[in-house]
Motif scaffolding. Structure first.
Motif, PDB file in Angstrom:
ATOM      1  N   ILE A  32       0.836  -1.214   0.000  1.00  0.00           N
ATOM      2  CA  ILE A  32       0.000   0.000   0.000  1.00  0.00           C
ATOM      3  C   ILE A  32       0.867   1.259   0.000  1.00  0.00           C
ATOM      4  O   ILE A  32       0.509   2.281  -0.593  1.00  0.00           O
ATOM      5  CB  ILE A  32      -0.993  -0.003   1.184  1.00  0.00           C
ATOM      6  N   LEU A  33       2.058   1.161   0.655  1.00  0.00           N
ATOM      7  CA  LEU A  33       2.978   2.301   0.590  1.00  0.00           C
ATOM      8  C   LEU A  33       3.452   2.518  -0.844  1.00  0.00           C
ATOM      9  O   LEU A  33       3.566   3.667  -1.309  1.00  0.00           O
ATOM     10  CB  LEU A  33       4.177   2.067   1.515  1.00  0.00           C
ATOM     11  N   GLN A  34       3.716   1.436  -1.544  1.00  0.00           N
ATOM     12  CA  GLN A  34       4.112   1.545  -2.953  1.00  0.00           C
ATOM     13  C   GLN A  34       2.966   2.101  -3.797  1.00  0.00           C
ATOM     14  O   GLN A  34       3.188   2.865  -4.729  1.00  0.00           O
ATOM     15  CB  GLN A  34       4.561   0.180  -3.468  1.00  0.00           C
ATOM     16  N   SER A  35       1.740   1.731  -3.446  1.00  0.00           N
ATOM     17  CA  SER A  35       0.567   2.260  -4.167  1.00  0.00           C
ATOM     18  C   SER A  35       0.429   3.762  -3.956  1.00  0.00           C
ATOM     19  O   SER A  35      -0.129   4.467  -4.792  1.00  0.00           O
ATOM     20  CB  SER A  35      -0.703   1.546  -3.699  1.00  0.00           C
ATOM     21  N   ALA A  36       0.933   4.238  -2.822  1.00  0.00           N
ATOM     22  CA  ALA A  36       0.905   5.677  -2.533  1.00  0.00           C
ATOM     23  C   ALA A  36       2.033   6.414  -3.244  1.00  0.00           C
ATOM     24  O   ALA A  36       2.146   7.642  -3.129  1.00  0.00           O
ATOM     25  CB  ALA A  36       1.001   5.906  -1.026  1.00  0.00           C
ATOM     26  N   GLY A  37       2.890   5.658  -3.960  1.00  0.00           N
ATOM     27  CA  GLY A  37       3.973   6.273  -4.717  1.00  0.00           C
ATOM     28  C   GLY A  37       5.307   6.252  -4.015  1.00  0.00           C
ATOM     29  O   GLY A  37       6.294   6.798  -4.522  1.00  0.00           O
ATOM     30  N   ILE A  38       5.367   5.635  -2.838  1.00  0.00           N
ATOM     31  CA  ILE A  38       6.622   5.564  -2.098  1.00  0.00           C
ATOM     32  C   ILE A  38       7.325   4.285  -2.502  1.00  0.00           C
ATOM     33  O   ILE A  38       7.013   3.193  -2.005  1.00  0.00           O
ATOM     34  CB  ILE A  38       6.366   5.603  -0.584  1.00  0.00           C
ATOM     35  N   ILE A  39       8.264   4.409  -3.411  1.00  0.00           N
ATOM     36  CA  ILE A  39       8.936   3.240  -3.978  1.00  0.00           C
ATOM     37  C   ILE A  39      10.446   3.457  -3.986  1.00  0.00           C
ATOM     38  O   ILE A  39      10.930   4.574  -3.766  1.00  0.00           O
ATOM     39  CB  ILE A  39       8.449   2.958  -5.417  1.00  0.00           C
ATOM     40  N   GLY A  40      11.178   2.374  -4.231  1.00  0.00           N
ATOM     41  CA  GLY A  40      12.635   2.467  -4.383  1.00  0.00           C
ATOM     42  C   GLY A  40      13.314   3.090  -3.181  1.00  0.00           C
ATOM     43  O   GLY A  40      13.066   2.729  -2.032  1.00  0.00           O
ATOM     44  N   SER A  41      14.173   4.054  -3.453  1.00  0.00           N
ATOM     45  CA  SER A  41      14.944   4.693  -2.389  1.00  0.00           C
ATOM     46  C   SER A  41      14.053   5.442  -1.401  1.00  0.00           C
ATOM     47  O   SER A  41      14.393   5.564  -0.214  1.00  0.00           O
ATOM     48  CB  SER A  41      15.975   5.658  -2.991  1.00  0.00           C
ATOM     49  N   SER A  42      12.904   5.939  -1.872  1.00  0.00           N
ATOM     50  CA  SER A  42      11.979   6.642  -0.979  1.00  0.00           C
ATOM     51  C   SER A  42      11.452   5.690   0.090  1.00  0.00           C
ATOM     52  O   SER A  42      11.362   6.053   1.277  1.00  0.00           O
ATOM     53  CB  SER A  42      10.800   7.218  -1.777  1.00  0.00           C
ATOM     54  N   LEU A  43      11.105   4.490  -0.323  1.00  0.00           N
ATOM     55  CA  LEU A  43      10.609   3.496   0.622  1.00  0.00           C
ATOM     56  C   LEU A  43      11.705   3.102   1.609  1.00  0.00           C
ATOM     57  O   LEU A  43      11.459   3.014   2.826  1.00  0.00           O
ATOM     58  CB  LEU A  43      10.092   2.271  -0.136  1.00  0.00           C
ATOM     59  N   SER A  44      12.905   2.858   1.110  1.00  0.00           N
ATOM     60  CA  SER A  44      14.013   2.496   1.983  1.00  0.00           C
ATOM     61  C   SER A  44      14.305   3.608   2.986  1.00  0.00           C
ATOM     62  O   SER A  44      14.531   3.339   4.180  1.00  0.00           O
ATOM     63  CB  SER A  44      15.274   2.221   1.149  1.00  0.00           C
ATOM     64  N   ARG A  45      14.289   4.840   2.509  1.00  0.00           N
ATOM     65  CA  ARG A  45      14.571   5.990   3.377  1.00  0.00           C
ATOM     66  C   ARG A  45      13.521   6.111   4.481  1.00  0.00           C
ATOM     67  O   ARG A  45      13.833   6.363   5.644  1.00  0.00           O
ATOM     68  CB  ARG A  45      14.619   7.255   2.518  1.00  0.00           C
ATOM     69  N   LEU A  46      12.259   5.927   4.105  1.00  0.00           N
ATOM     70  CA  LEU A  46      11.166   6.041   5.063  1.00  0.00           C
ATOM     71  C   LEU A  46      11.241   4.943   6.128  1.00  0.00           C
ATOM     72  O   LEU A  46      11.129   5.218   7.328  1.00  0.00           O
ATOM     73  CB  LEU A  46       9.824   5.967   4.334  1.00  0.00           C
ATOM     74  N   VAL A  47      11.435   3.692   5.693  1.00  0.00           N
ATOM     75  CA  VAL A  47      11.480   2.574   6.632  1.00  0.00           C
ATOM     76  C   VAL A  47      12.695   2.692   7.555  1.00  0.00           C
ATOM     77  O   VAL A  47      12.617   2.384   8.751  1.00  0.00           O
ATOM     78  CB  VAL A  47      11.509   1.233   5.870  1.00  0.00           C
ATOM     79  N   SER A  48      13.801   3.171   7.025  1.00  0.00           N
ATOM     80  CA  SER A  48      15.005   3.340   7.834  1.00  0.00           C
ATOM     81  C   SER A  48      14.780   4.378   8.925  1.00  0.00           C
ATOM     82  O   SER A  48      15.244   4.217  10.059  1.00  0.00           O
ATOM     83  CB  SER A  48      16.172   3.756   6.939  1.00  0.00           C
ATOM     84  N   VAL A  67      -4.664   6.733  -0.692  1.00  0.00           N
ATOM     85  CA  VAL A  67      -4.422   5.856  -1.835  1.00  0.00           C
ATOM     86  C   VAL A  67      -5.694   5.614  -2.640  1.00  0.00           C
ATOM     87  O   VAL A  67      -5.661   5.563  -3.869  1.00  0.00           O
ATOM     88  CB  VAL A  67      -3.824   4.514  -1.364  1.00  0.00           C
ATOM     89  N   THR A  68      -6.828   5.496  -1.960  1.00  0.00           N
ATOM     90  CA  THR A  68      -8.063   5.114  -2.652  1.00  0.00           C
ATOM     91  C   THR A  68      -9.128   6.199  -2.617  1.00  0.00           C
ATOM     92  O   THR A  68      -9.536   6.733  -3.646  1.00  0.00           O
ATOM     93  CB  THR A  68      -8.623   3.816  -2.031  1.00  0.00           C
ATOM     94  N   ASP A  69      -9.577   6.547  -1.421  1.00  0.00           N
ATOM     95  CA  ASP A  69     -10.737   7.434  -1.284  1.00  0.00           C
ATOM     96  C   ASP A  69     -10.475   8.836  -1.826  1.00  0.00           C
ATOM     97  O   ASP A  69     -11.315   9.404  -2.531  1.00  0.00           O
ATOM     98  CB  ASP A  69     -11.162   7.520   0.187  1.00  0.00           C
TER      99      ASP A  69
END
Length: 414
Positions: A32-48, A67-69
């Protein structure tokens, strides 16, 4: 997500609940985070930075909404970077209220069709991610008398400011300066909402400078702010101080300075090297004496036009046979003549000479002629009197008598 074994252990250690959360739940959260556009390095940065973003139940409703509504209801989306920054720094306790805060903004007056753009123009963390529903409501209630949604739409970043430490003291200072005139204060805020980014010390510094150096009262300073609130952005040392000193050297007292700044407030912020210096040279060449009130008044008039416009006006008058002395006399009697549009001036001079059969030098005696509307005033009155004997009637008398007197045909001739 690109983490090595050591980094993975560090993340697991910083959020113990990760070790005991079902893998499938974590996988769904990542999806769902990827569906919100948080992918690749952005996702890694956020989780870190915030490992609990993978396990927190408090962000479930927020993620579902953005993401949906939100996309289905408002035909837009909140930017990926905005969402990443919000999840990186927000207090997760306030995220279940996110949708309710959005509804609150709609109720406040933010149009549904521009809501996505509005949200992408603010700092979501400061505006909605670190404030409770009650704090957001109080901020909107406080802004309501000062322009409400119209003010926010002019500068969405106002929603980022803290109510107690920023908004209330800054607006209250302006309100006190206005004599508690809420409507006038609202006008200043609407015309220059960026002033709310300045501290009270900054604004007070400008007020006290004008009070002590120009002799202006607080009421007079606010009246100038009302017509030109951008003066708060002018440097006191580089702009305000030399400009006020120039006006005082020209013999203007505090009352004269007040009237000057009401008519020509741009004088306080225009560049000296690229603008005012060039105009000052031209005015002196026309015949204005340095350090005189007449020079100051002429400078006030030409602050409202560009250097190019000013030069074209002088060139136009010279082409019609007027001398520099004639132009000086015109500017002395009617300083505004120097700021008029050259094309408009040419049309009026052509009509004066070609249709009315007058000498161009008549504008030297009555330069205000050049400020009247060509069609509604000049042509209309001349055509009305064309049938009568108009020889000997000055253009001053033709144009300045009241409409009632003109309609009776009883204006004097001279």
């Amino acid at each position: 997500m690109g983490f090595n074994e050591k980094e993975t252990e560090a993340i697991l250690d910083s959020n113990e609940s990760l070790r005991f959360t079902e893998f499938e739940l974590i996988r769904r959260r990542i999806h769902i985070l990827q569906s919100a556009g948080i992918i690749g390095s952005s996702l890694s940065r956020l989780v870190s930075k915030r490992p609990d973003v993978l396990t927190s139940h408090e962000i479930n409703s927020f993620l579902r909404f953005v993401v949906t509504d939100f996309r289905s209801e408002f035909r837009g989306k909140i930017g990926e970077l905005q969402i990443e920054r919000l999840l990186s720094a927000a207090d997760f306790r306030f995220l279940p209220e996110f949708e309710a805060k959005i509804r609150l903004l709609l109720k406040f007056g933010i149009p549904k069709e521009t809501l996505a753009d509005f949200l992408n123009s603010i700092n979501l963390t400061k505006s909605l991610g670190l404030k409770s529903m009650e704090e957001t409501q109080r901020a909107l209630d406080y802004l309501q008398p000062f322009g409400g949604s119209k003010l926010l739409l002019r500068r969405p970043a106002i929603l980022d400011y803290d109510l107690k430490s920023q908004l209330i003291p800054r607006i209250d200072f302006l309100l006190q300066l206005s004599g508690n005139d809420v409507e006038a204060t609202a006008k200043v805020l609407y015309r220059f909402p960026f002033c709310l980014s300045y501290t009270v010390d900054h604004v007070n510094g400008h007020v006290e400078f004008l009070h002590s150096n120009a002799g202006l009262s607080h009421d007079e300073i606010f009246k100038i702010l009302l017509v030109y609130p951008s003066l708060l952005s002018a440097s006191r040392t580089r702009k305000l101080k030399p400009r006020i000193e120039f006006l005082k050297l020209c013999g203007l007292n505090s009352h004269d300075i007040f009237k000057f700044l009401l008519r020509a407030p741009l004088f306080l912020s225009l560049s000296f090297e690229d603008n005012l210096a060039n105009k000052l040279v031209l005015l002196v060449k026309l015949g204005h004496t340095n350090r005189t009130k007449e020079l100051a008044m002429a400078m006030g008039a030409v602050t409202r036009c560009s250097c190019k416009n000013f030069q074209e006006v002088i060139g136009l008058f010279l082409n019609y046979g007027l001398s520099c002395r004639d132009i000086f006399e015109m500017s002395r009697r009617h300083p505004q003549v120097l700021q008029y549009n050259p094309d408009s001036l040419e049309e009026k001079l052509d009509y004066l000479v070609g249709e009315m059969g007058r000498e161009v030098r008549e504008v030297v005696l009555f330069p205000a002629y050049l400020g009247y509307n060509l069609d509604d005033r000049i042509k209309h009155r001349f055509e009305e009197k064309r049938k009568a004997v108009t020889e000997g009637m000055s253009i001053n008398k033709l144009l300045t008598v009241s409409a009632a007197t003109f309609s009776t045909g009883k204006e004097d001739r001279r």
